[in-house]
Design an enzyme around this catalytic site. Structure first.
Site, PDB file in Angstrom:
ATOM      1  N   TYR A 274      57.544 -37.996  31.783  1.00 46.03           N
ATOM      2  CA  TYR A 274      58.371 -36.921  32.103  1.00 46.03           C
ATOM      3  C   TYR A 274      59.233 -36.209  30.973  1.00 46.03           C
ATOM      4  CZ  TYR A 274      58.231 -40.216  36.149  1.00 46.03           C
ATOM      5  OH  TYR A 274      57.682 -41.237  36.831  1.00 46.03           O
ATOM      6  N   ARG A 275      59.194 -34.918  31.084  1.00 46.65           N
ATOM      7  CA  ARG A 275      59.991 -34.325  29.762  1.00 46.65           C
ATOM      8  C   ARG A 275      61.309 -34.507  29.948  1.00 46.65           C
ATOM      9  NH1 ARG A 275      59.630 -27.979  31.538  1.00 46.65           N
ATOM     10  NH2 ARG A 275      61.588 -27.867  32.439  1.00 46.65           N
TER      11      ARG A 275
ATOM     12  N   TRP B 134      62.458 -35.495  36.155  1.00 49.74           N
ATOM     13  CA  TRP B 134      61.160 -35.975  37.170  1.00 49.74           C
ATOM     14  C   TRP B 134      61.458 -35.570  38.602  1.00 49.74           C
ATOM     15  CZ3 TRP B 134      63.166 -41.733  36.015  1.00 49.74           C
ATOM     16  CH2 TRP B 134      64.467 -42.185  36.513  1.00 49.74           C
ATOM     17  N   LEU B 135      60.131 -35.267  39.303  1.00 50.89           N
ATOM     18  CA  LEU B 135      60.249 -34.922  40.675  1.00 50.89           C
ATOM     19  C   LEU B 135      60.423 -35.829  41.533  1.00 50.89           C
ATOM     20  CD1 LEU B 135      57.222 -31.957  40.162  1.00 50.89           C
ATOM     21  CD2 LEU B 135      59.881 -31.637  39.758  1.00 50.89           C
TER      22      LEU B 135
ATOM     23  N   ASP C 213      57.068 -23.552  30.309  1.00 53.64           N
ATOM     24  CA  ASP C 213      56.114 -24.693  30.620  1.00 53.64           C
ATOM     25  C   ASP C 213      54.463 -24.362  30.964  1.00 53.64           C
ATOM     26  OD1 ASP C 213      55.765 -23.423  33.482  1.00 53.64           O
ATOM     27  OD2 ASP C 213      57.751 -24.216  33.875  1.00 53.64           O
TER      28      ASP C 213
END
Length: 497
Positions: free
Chosen positions: A179-180, A193-194, A290
């Site tokens: 996760y970035r 995070w999704l 992105d």
């Protein structure tokens, strides 16, 4: 599945350098925009991994473009080339849904696969290279790491290749996810995070089970390639990413307990960030360029407070950038496509090929070819793709063609769409489905529609008309012209042979 073995990232870099797949950059280059520009040009040319030894303002080298070609992705998974990744997919398909043995001989045949899995727990070390240097408390300063700023309008420097390690309150196995993470302070990052991803689910369960308590979290940077790639591969929920990395590598994954929490991180990682998320502490993340080729909108995500940084001597910072394809995630998508095919074929044997074109942001459009067996078959496959693997939850378009079409050739696919489809009859629209929140084209953030295109030949029940017959050449004529082709000298400037 014979694997090429690397003990750590440095082993892998040594092999890449021996094969001309790694270039050391000694000229000072700025992590602010300049590394992205160099890496982007190199990737588009099919060039090597890049080790920037003198990033401006930092003493720590930056590794970029590590998985910038499908060949290097395959090598990272322990395979010689991309075609061998089908074998990785077959193993995952077996592990995802193992069939019970049909008899003693079948049991004997399956035994090696079961033994492979059973022999791959982690190996826990008391001390590890990733803990050769330790800083904590006020000495923690993320600004000492050459974190890249990739695009001109990015909000702040961004960690892109961190392996986030979490564990839910009711789970024995850990989750690894990438996760970035936006830098917002000397010891603060935003964890983007999704909600459906493993780390986010672990956090949600923790909050429910331990209201108000800090959620422990660690992030490993520069792990060995098998562990990195294990975190982006569709590993079955019953198998840990560490165990899968061991299968790829052919040896158990070595881990070590963190200094400040009970999480286990790759022992050979270059850098480890340890800390916690304070429940309710959120911050606006973005905008960032992105993988869509656009800047995403700002949204709130949890804040990760770093309490300890541990690292190897002479640590290397592993990074990447994301942008309009081709980029490194798109290259990973091309390689992992080969892993997905056997997994889908295990569930849907009629599937001949499956392709995620990189220009479709690696997951937003899929082309599937099938051996069609009945009317409505294409629609079943569409629904199967959307529902079977969570990796395809955000796939907006699924095109289904017959097996006489090459899924990886747009000439073939477009021919099938334009000759075998009626737009009203053969288009499936599904509303109010999960969509990547980065997809600004959807009317509501995180919720949008999907389209299925049935570009197969139509069967009785699907059409009332006589269906067209494809033109096929006379094989005898083809053979005769093959025999006299050189004598015709058509492409020989009019000169006789």
């Amino acid at each position: 599945m014979d694997a090429m073995k690397y003990n750590d990232l440095r082993d892998f870099l040594t092999l890449l350098e021996q094969q001309g797949e790694l270039k050391r950059i000694t000229l000072p280059v700025d992590p602010h925009l300049e590394i992205t520009e160099i890496a982007d040009r190199t990737l588009r040319a099919g060039g090597p991994a890049l080790l920037f030894e003198n990033p401006k303002g930092y003493s720590m080298p930056v590794l970029c473009n590590l998985f910038g070609t499908p060949k290097r992705v395959a090598m990272g998974m322990g395979q010689e080339d991309v075609s061998a990744l089908r074998e990785v997919g077959k193993l995952l398909a077996f592990l995802k849904e193992p069939e019970p043995p049909k008899g003693f001989r079948d049991l004997f045949d399956k035994l090696p696969q079961f033994k492979q899995v059973l022999n791959m727990p982690t190996k826990r070390l008391r001390g590890a290279p990733c803990q050769q240097k330790i800083v904590s408390g006020d000495d923690v300063d993320l600004n000492r790491i050459p974190i890249m700023t990739c695009w001109p309008e990015d909000a702040a420097p961004l960690i892109t290749w961190g392996l986030t390690v979490t564990r839910g309150p009711h789970k024995e196995r850990q989750n690894l996810g990438i996760y970035r993470q936006q830098l917002i302070g000397k010891n603060k990052l935003i964890m983007r995070w999704l909600s459906h991803r493993g780390g986010a689910l672990d956090y949600q369960e923790w909050c429910a089970a331990h209201p108000g308590e800090r959620f422990p979290i660690s992030v490993a940077l520069g792990a060995d390639p098998a562990t990195i790639l294990g975190a982006v591969t569709p590993v079955p929920d019953t198998l840990s990413e560490y165990a899968f990395a061991g299968l790829l590598r052919g040896t158990k994954t070595e881990v070590v307990k963190c200094i400040s929490n009970d999480l286990e991180v790759p022992a050979s990682a270059e850098i480890v960030l340890e800390g916690y998320i304070e429940q309710g502490e959120m911050a606006p993340e973005g905008p960032y360029g992105d993988h869509t080729g656009y800047y995403n909108e700002v949204d709130s995500f949890p804040v990760f407070t770093v309490t300890h940084i541990t690292q190897r001597e002479d640590a290397i910072y592993h990074s990447t950038y994301t942008g309009r394809p081709p980029d490194e995630p798109a290259v990973l998508g091309v390689a992992l496509n080969e892993v997905f095919v056997p997994i889908l074929q295990k569930q849907f044997p009629e599937i001949v090929d499956f392709y995620l074109p990189p220009e479709g942001c690696s997951y937003r459009l899929a082309v599937v070819t099938i051996k069609k067996q009945y009317a409505g078959h294409a629609k079943r496959v569409m629904m199967g793709v959307w529902s079977f693997l969570r990796q395809f939850m955000y796939t907006k378009f699924v095109i289904v063609c017959d097996d006489d079409v090459n899924a990886r050739d747009w000439n073939d696919v477009i021919w099938a769409i334009t000759t075998r489809m009626d737009p009203a009859r053969d288009t499936v629209l599904v509303e109010n489905t999960p969509i990547d929140y980065l997809d600004f084209a959807s009317p509501v953030s995180g919720l949008g529609s999907k389209m299925g295109l049935d570009a197969t030949n139509k069967w009785p029940g699907e059409t009332q008309r006589e269906w067209g017959r494809p033109i096929k050449k006379d094989p005898d004529v083809v053979a005769h012209i093959d025999a006299i082709w050189d004598e015709l000298a058509i492409f020989n400037n009019g000169k006789s042979a």
